[in-house]
Write an enzyme that holds these catalytic residues in place. Structure first.
Site, short mmCIF file in Angstrom:
data_model
loop_
_atom_site.label_atom_id
_atom_site.label_comp_id
_atom_site.label_asym_id
_atom_site.label_seq_id
_atom_site.Cartn_x
_atom_site.Cartn_y
_atom_site.Cartn_z
N GLY A 8 40.86 34.25 39.05
CA GLY A 8 40.28 34.48 40.38
C GLY A 8 39.33 33.35 40.73
N GLY A 10 37.37 32.95 43.50
CA GLY A 10 36.55 33.33 44.66
C GLY A 10 35.13 32.85 44.41
N LYS A 183 22.25 49.48 38.31
CA LYS A 183 22.63 48.70 39.50
C LYS A 183 23.48 49.55 40.43
CE LYS A 183 23.83 44.12 41.05
NZ LYS A 183 25.20 43.85 41.46
N SER A 251 25.56 43.78 50.42
CA SER A 251 26.91 43.21 50.23
C SER A 251 27.97 44.09 50.90
CB SER A 251 27.21 43.04 48.75
OG SER A 251 27.05 44.27 48.08
P1 NAD Z 1 35.86 37.07 45.91
O1 NAD Z 1 36.62 37.97 46.81
O2 NAD Z 1 35.10 35.92 46.49
O3 NAD Z 1 36.83 36.47 44.79
C1 NAD Z 1 37.82 37.22 44.15
C2 NAD Z 1 38.99 36.28 43.92
O4 NAD Z 1 39.93 36.93 43.05
C3 NAD Z 1 39.75 35.93 45.21
O5 NAD Z 1 39.86 34.53 45.31
C4 NAD Z 1 41.12 36.56 45.01
O6 NAD Z 1 42.17 35.80 45.60
C5 NAD Z 1 41.21 36.52 43.48
N1 NAD Z 1 42.25 37.41 42.94
C6 NAD Z 1 42.51 38.71 43.23
N2 NAD Z 1 43.57 39.15 42.53
C7 NAD Z 1 44.00 38.09 41.78
C8 NAD Z 1 45.08 37.90 40.87
N3 NAD Z 1 45.94 38.89 40.60
N4 NAD Z 1 45.22 36.70 40.28
C9 NAD Z 1 44.38 35.68 40.55
N5 NAD Z 1 43.34 35.80 41.42
C10 NAD Z 1 43.16 36.98 42.02
O7 NAD Z 1 34.87 38.01 45.07
P2 NAD Z 1 33.45 37.66 44.43
O8 NAD Z 1 32.41 37.69 45.49
O9 NAD Z 1 33.58 36.43 43.58
O10 NAD Z 1 33.21 38.95 43.53
C11 NAD Z 1 33.85 39.18 42.29
C12 NAD Z 1 33.15 40.37 41.63
O11 NAD Z 1 31.80 39.99 41.34
C13 NAD Z 1 33.03 41.61 42.57
O12 NAD Z 1 33.16 42.78 41.84
C14 NAD Z 1 31.62 41.48 43.13
O13 NAD Z 1 31.05 42.73 43.52
C15 NAD Z 1 30.88 40.90 41.92
N6 NAD Z 1 29.66 40.17 42.29
C16 NAD Z 1 29.71 39.20 43.26
C17 NAD Z 1 28.53 38.52 43.56
C18 NAD Z 1 28.53 37.42 44.60
O14 NAD Z 1 27.44 36.93 44.95
N7 NAD Z 1 29.66 36.99 45.15
C19 NAD Z 1 27.33 38.83 42.90
C20 NAD Z 1 27.34 39.83 41.91
C21 NAD Z 1 28.51 40.50 41.62
O1 KPL Z 2 22.99 44.44 45.10
C1 KPL Z 2 22.71 44.63 46.29
C2 KPL Z 2 23.81 44.54 47.27
O2 KPL Z 2 23.59 44.23 48.44
O3 KPL Z 2 24.96 44.76 46.83
C3 KPL Z 2 21.30 45.00 46.66
C4 KPL Z 2 20.57 43.79 47.19
C5 KPL Z 2 20.56 45.49 45.41
C6 KPL Z 2 21.25 46.10 47.66
O4 KPL Z 2 21.80 47.27 47.14
#
Ligand code: NAD
Ligand code: KPL
Length: 304
Positions: A8, A10, A183, A251
């Protein structure tokens, strides 16, 4: 040196892969289909912007069907995609393969861990922030911490050194489930209300009764899962997060407003289904879940 396969590309996948690669560690991206692999080749690599500076990382990429063995897999998909994405590469798992699961909420990690019991599954709770500009370009948007742990084995893996070399903030915890539950509880108290009231986190100060009712039920759920000390501080923790992130949109709010699928099943859905399983009454959480699903229906977004 063991290769880091990143599943992935992303926001978080780009953030982790770029930092690992610039530390000289072997990294390979696994992309979801030939079109995306083609787009990646045209883009020439991953771009990560930090503190206003953008760098290009020419990391090799492949499809799930490649035939090299996978010894360490970083799953950087959304919670609802994680299990299927892992299934696409599972035939390549080497003996004693390790899987790091970056997903928010709970439920997706356990699904992967129980389906591939021979692999060591490490769960990660991340408070770092990144967002995607376009294609293969992400911006690092918030300092944070990555808590790593294995619910079945308290031994820290030696490769945490790789994370240190890559300047990826991390802490090993012997209670990753507590971290993830805490969380999840914060996210369940805050995120759905910001969607329903169409507001920033700080505007929830105007809804103290709703927050208190949700915190009471979430605290009971934490106690039932063995976390009385987290339960005791939950209402205060929620207030502190609301103050610290007052100007931000949650988010889930951002997902809904961008027309993206939410991770509701792994947040509020997981809280409600766990409560039902253990016979704990959570009428406010159940009501919130239903109202949120109705709103998602109205917006034409998946309700799970
Ligand atoms: P995103 O949507 O930006 O990226 C996910 C990627 O996975 C996409 O590019 C998608 O095409 C790819 N994907 C999906 N299925 C796939 C497959 N079968 N093979 C290959 N690639 C595949 O998501 P993100 O923001 O990076 O979030 C990922 C996880 O991390 C989520 O659970 C999110 O809640 C958590 N998270 C994100 C952040 C953040 O700041 N972005 C912070 C903390 C936690
Ligand atoms: O993690 C968060 C989110 O936006 O997903 C915070 C900032 C803790 C709010 O629930």
């Amino acid at each position: 040196m063991t290769t880091w396969h990143v599943l992935g590309a992303g926001s978080l996948g780009i953030l982790w892969a770029s930092r690992l690669a610039r530390a000289g560690l072997p990294v390979r991206l696994i992309l979801r289909n030939p079109d995306r692999l083609n787009d990646y080749r045209n883009a020439g690599g991953l771009r990560l912007t930090e503190n206003g500076q953008t760098h290009l990382y020419r990391i090799p990429a492949e499809l799930a069907q490649a035939d090299t063995p996978i010894r360490r897999l970083l799953v950087a998909c959304k919670a609802y995609d994680a299990e299927n994405a892992v299934a696409q590469v599972a035939s390549r798992f080497a003996e004693s393969c390790e899987i790091l699961l970056l997903q928010n909420g709970l439920g997706s990690q356990q699904a992967v861990a129980s389906r591939w019991p021979a692999a060591r599954c490490l769960f990660v709770s991340s408070t770092e922030g990144a967002y995607r500009q376009n294609g293969f370009h992400a911006t690092f948007a918030g300092q944070g911490q990555n808590w790593l742990g294995d619910p079945n084995d308290s031994t820290a893996p030696a490769w945490l050194e790789d994370l240190a070399a890559a300047s990826i903030p991390h802490r090993w915890t012997t209670d990753i489930m507590g971290r993830l539950w805490h969380k999840l509880a914060l996210n369940c108290a805050i995120n759905p209300l910001t969607v329903l009231h169409d507001c920033r986190n700080g505007e929830l100060r105007a809804h103290p009764q709703a927050l208190d009712a949700l915190c009471d039920e979430l605290a009971a759920l934490l106690v039932a899962n063995g976390y009385p000390e987290l339960a005791a501080g939950l209402a205060e923790d929620v207030r502190q997060v609301i103050e610290a992130t007052a100007a931000n949109y949650s988010s889930m709010y951002q997902d809904v407003h961008a027309g993206r699928r939410t991770e509701i099943t792994y947040l509020l859905g997981h809280a409600c289904s766990t409560a039902a399983l253990i016979g704990l009454k959570v009428p406010h959480l159940d009501g919130l879940h239903r109202r949120l699903q109705t709103l998602l229906d109205r917006r034409g977004l998946p309700r799970d």
